[in-house]
Design an enzyme around this catalytic site. Sequence first.
Site, PDB file in Angstrom:
ATOM      1  NE  ARG A 143      45.610  44.104  37.778  1.00  0.00           N
ATOM      2  CZ  ARG A 143      45.328  43.482  39.012  1.00  0.00           C
ATOM      3  NH1 ARG A 143      45.032  44.132  40.025  1.00  0.00           N
ATOM      4  NH2 ARG A 143      45.509  42.328  38.971  1.00  0.00           N
ATOM      5  CG  ASP A 182      35.338  40.867  50.147  1.00  0.00           C
ATOM      6  OD1 ASP A 182      34.424  41.270  50.705  1.00  0.00           O
ATOM      7  OD2 ASP A 182      35.355  40.079  49.223  1.00  0.00           O
ATOM      8  N   GLY A 187      46.925  44.703  42.904  1.00  0.00           N
ATOM      9  CA  GLY A 187      45.822  46.013  43.135  1.00  0.00           C
ATOM     10  C   GLY A 187      46.156  47.174  43.809  1.00  0.00           C
ATOM     11  CG  ASP A 203      42.283  42.175  38.627  1.00  0.00           C
ATOM     12  OD1 ASP A 203      42.257  42.066  39.854  1.00  0.00           O
ATOM     13  OD2 ASP A 203      42.497  41.131  38.132  1.00  0.00           O
TER      14      ASP A 203
HETATM   15  P1  5GP Z   1      39.490  39.341  51.466  1.00  0.00           P
HETATM   16  O1  5GP Z   1      40.729  38.506  51.856  1.00  0.00           O
HETATM   17  O2  5GP Z   1      39.596  40.821  52.402  1.00  0.00           O
HETATM   18  O3  5GP Z   1      38.220  38.530  51.455  1.00  0.00           O
HETATM   19  O4  5GP Z   1      39.747  39.794  49.987  1.00  0.00           O
HETATM   20  C1  5GP Z   1      40.686  40.640  49.760  1.00  0.00           C
HETATM   21  C2  5GP Z   1      41.131  40.502  48.204  1.00  0.00           C
HETATM   22  O5  5GP Z   1      39.957  40.085  47.496  1.00  0.00           O
HETATM   23  C3  5GP Z   1      41.481  41.886  47.748  1.00  0.00           C
HETATM   24  O6  5GP Z   1      43.094  42.198  47.789  1.00  0.00           O
HETATM   25  C4  5GP Z   1      41.114  41.770  46.404  1.00  0.00           C
HETATM   26  O7  5GP Z   1      42.308  41.183  45.538  1.00  0.00           O
HETATM   27  C5  5GP Z   1      39.962  40.642  46.104  1.00  0.00           C
HETATM   28  N1  5GP Z   1      38.515  41.403  46.123  1.00  0.00           N
HETATM   29  C6  5GP Z   1      37.748  41.539  47.376  1.00  0.00           C
HETATM   30  N2  5GP Z   1      36.702  42.387  46.916  1.00  0.00           N
HETATM   31  C7  5GP Z   1      36.923  42.832  45.529  1.00  0.00           C
HETATM   32  C8  5GP Z   1      36.252  43.511  44.633  1.00  0.00           C
HETATM   33  O8  5GP Z   1      34.960  44.016  45.017  1.00  0.00           O
HETATM   34  N3  5GP Z   1      37.017  43.662  43.523  1.00  0.00           N
HETATM   35  C9  5GP Z   1      38.143  43.159  43.026  1.00  0.00           C
HETATM   36  N4  5GP Z   1      38.645  43.315  42.030  1.00  0.00           N
HETATM   37  N5  5GP Z   1      38.860  42.424  43.774  1.00  0.00           N
HETATM   38  C10 5GP Z   1      38.289  42.127  45.042  1.00  0.00           C
END
Ligand code: 5GP
Length: 181
Positions: free
Chosen positions: A168, A106, A48, A162
């Site tokens: 993307r 996130d 990403g 994505d």
């Molecule tokens: P975390 O571990 O912080 O919960 O999530 C991080 C990963 O989740 C990011 O690198 C991404 O790949 C995915 N992610 C989290 N939120 C989103 C979103 O709103 N859209 C997309 N496409 N991926 C997300």
Amino acid sequence: MPTVRLHDLEFEPYISEAEVLAAVDRVAAEIEAHYADKRPLFIGVLNGAFAFAAELMKRLTIDCEITFVKVASYHGTSSTGTVTDLIGFNERIEGRHVVVLEDIVDTGNTIVHILELLKERHPASVRVASLLFKPEAYKKDVTIDHVALSIPNYFVVGMGLDHDGLGRNLRGIHRLIQNPQ
Ligand code: 5GP
């Protein structure tokens, strides 16, 4: 602006490309100020972060290097929060000033795990720059040092992000329409 269909889901324009790039300008200026003379090593988290990494690099005039790392962590539209390993990452980062480049933070599970794995390799310092940040979803204490844009808990695509491989290449950020007509 038209909505976009990616697989089974419908997305609407949310943040324009111009707005995103203006936010990247700001992050680039912050990083330039912080890392002058430190020759930072950027580590872009694939897949990403490729677009954010490219936009950021174009804006930097300080000496810097970039490499990429791949982690397996995410499927579908909610974060699973599991990172297994830094796939194929052989870079020597000992004594280097590292800046991890993320597309989105996130819950924070992914970035915190990546930071733990990187710190085992004894960098001089590690900071995080993320194109997007969801403060309401974030569950960790680690500071996300450079954030281009903070957003609510929407599922978004575009600018490198994505939905199951698609989206993307969208310019600007699009968000999921929850109940399309
Ligand atoms: P975390 O571990 O912080 O919960 O999530 C991080 C990963 O989740 C990011 O690198 C991404 O790949 C995915 N992610 C989290 N939120 C989103 C979103 O709103 N859209 C997309 N496409 N991926 C997300």
